[in-house]
Enzyme design. Structure first.
Site, PDB file in Angstrom:
ATOM      1  N   GLY A   1       0.828  -1.191   0.000  1.00 42.73           N
ATOM      2  CA  GLY A   1       0.000   0.000   0.000  1.00 42.73           C
ATOM      3  C   GLY A   1       0.863   1.242   0.000  1.00 42.73           C
ATOM      4  O   GLY A   1       2.025   1.209  -0.416  1.00 42.73           O
ATOM      5  N   CYS A   2       0.329   2.332   0.471  1.00 46.41           N
ATOM      6  CA  CYS A   2       1.036   3.607   0.488  1.00 46.41           C
ATOM      7  C   CYS A   2       2.390   3.467   1.181  1.00 46.41           C
ATOM      8  O   CYS A   2       2.466   3.020   2.327  1.00 46.41           O
ATOM      9  CB  CYS A   2       0.183   4.655   1.205  1.00 46.41           C
ATOM     10  N   PHE A   3       3.447   3.851   0.493  1.00 48.06           N
ATOM     11  CA  PHE A   3       4.780   3.615   1.040  1.00 48.06           C
ATOM     12  C   PHE A   3       5.117   4.447   2.252  1.00 48.06           C
ATOM     13  O   PHE A   3       5.990   4.092   3.034  1.00 48.06           O
ATOM     14  CB  PHE A   3       5.866   3.705  -0.020  1.00 48.06           C
ATOM     15  N   TRP A   4       4.421   5.558   2.476  1.00 48.29           N
ATOM     16  CA  TRP A   4       4.706   6.377   3.652  1.00 48.29           C
ATOM     17  C   TRP A   4       4.487   5.594   4.945  1.00 48.29           C
ATOM     18  O   TRP A   4       5.319   5.591   5.833  1.00 48.29           O
ATOM     19  CB  TRP A   4       3.832   7.622   3.691  1.00 48.29           C
TER      20      TRP A   4
END
Length: 171
Positions: free
Chosen positions: A8-11
């Site tokens: 998912g979102c890498f952050w």
């Protein structure tokens, strides 16, 4: 050594690994692909369309004397929902798929597959769902733009996918 995961979102993935694994050498957010890719497409604007072969991913550099690859794979399964295809929470698209990118010159495939099987059995027993995580050979990893690195450290109130939290251990 290096491990590359997309969840998912890498952050949020970067933030979780850094928070729980201070002994890691480095964690870099970027764009990973298992097919030969046009590196010009490896930028946030292009990847966000979901039309490139890239997934938002993290490259984790670690010392195998301090951290095992299997432990990193186990943690990867615990910090996202591996039962979805091309999505995590409200983030939808191929760029948010769940993938373990392996290095063909290591034992990563066997280790990743054995941990995946454990979590597949766990999710079937507990939730009636199969793990959808792919295991693919890494072709390329391109670091994301600088403003994405350490994003949630620099922006503590920034967006974090609601599926990125630590779940119970299956092994």
């Amino acid at each position: 050594m290096r491990a590359v995961f997309a969840a998912g979102c890498f952050w949020g993935v970067e933030h979780m690994f850094r928070k729980h694994w201070p002994q890691l050498t480095n964690v870099t957010v970027g764009y990973a692909s298992s097919v030969p890719s046009n590196e010009a497409e490896a930028n946030y604007k292009s990847v966000c369309t979901g039309k490139t072969p890239f997934a938002e991913a993290v490259a984790i550099d670690y010392d195998p004397n301090n951290v095992s690859y299997k432990d990193l794979v186990d943690f990867f399964f615990r910090i996202h929902d591996p039962t979805t295809v091309n999505s995590q929470g409200p983030d939808i698209g191929a760029q948010y798929r769940s993938v373990i990118f392996i290095d063909k010159n290591t034992d990563q495939y066997d280790d990743a597959n054995s941990v995946k099987e454990i979590y597949d059995n766990y999710y079937i027993a507990k939730h009636g769902k199969h793990v959808k995580t792919a295991i693919e050979q890494l072709e390329s990893f391109i670091p994301a733009e600088e403003y994405h690195q350490l994003y949630l450290t620099k922006n503590p109130s920034g967006y974090e996918c609601p599926t990125h939290f630590l779940r119970e251990k299956a092994i």
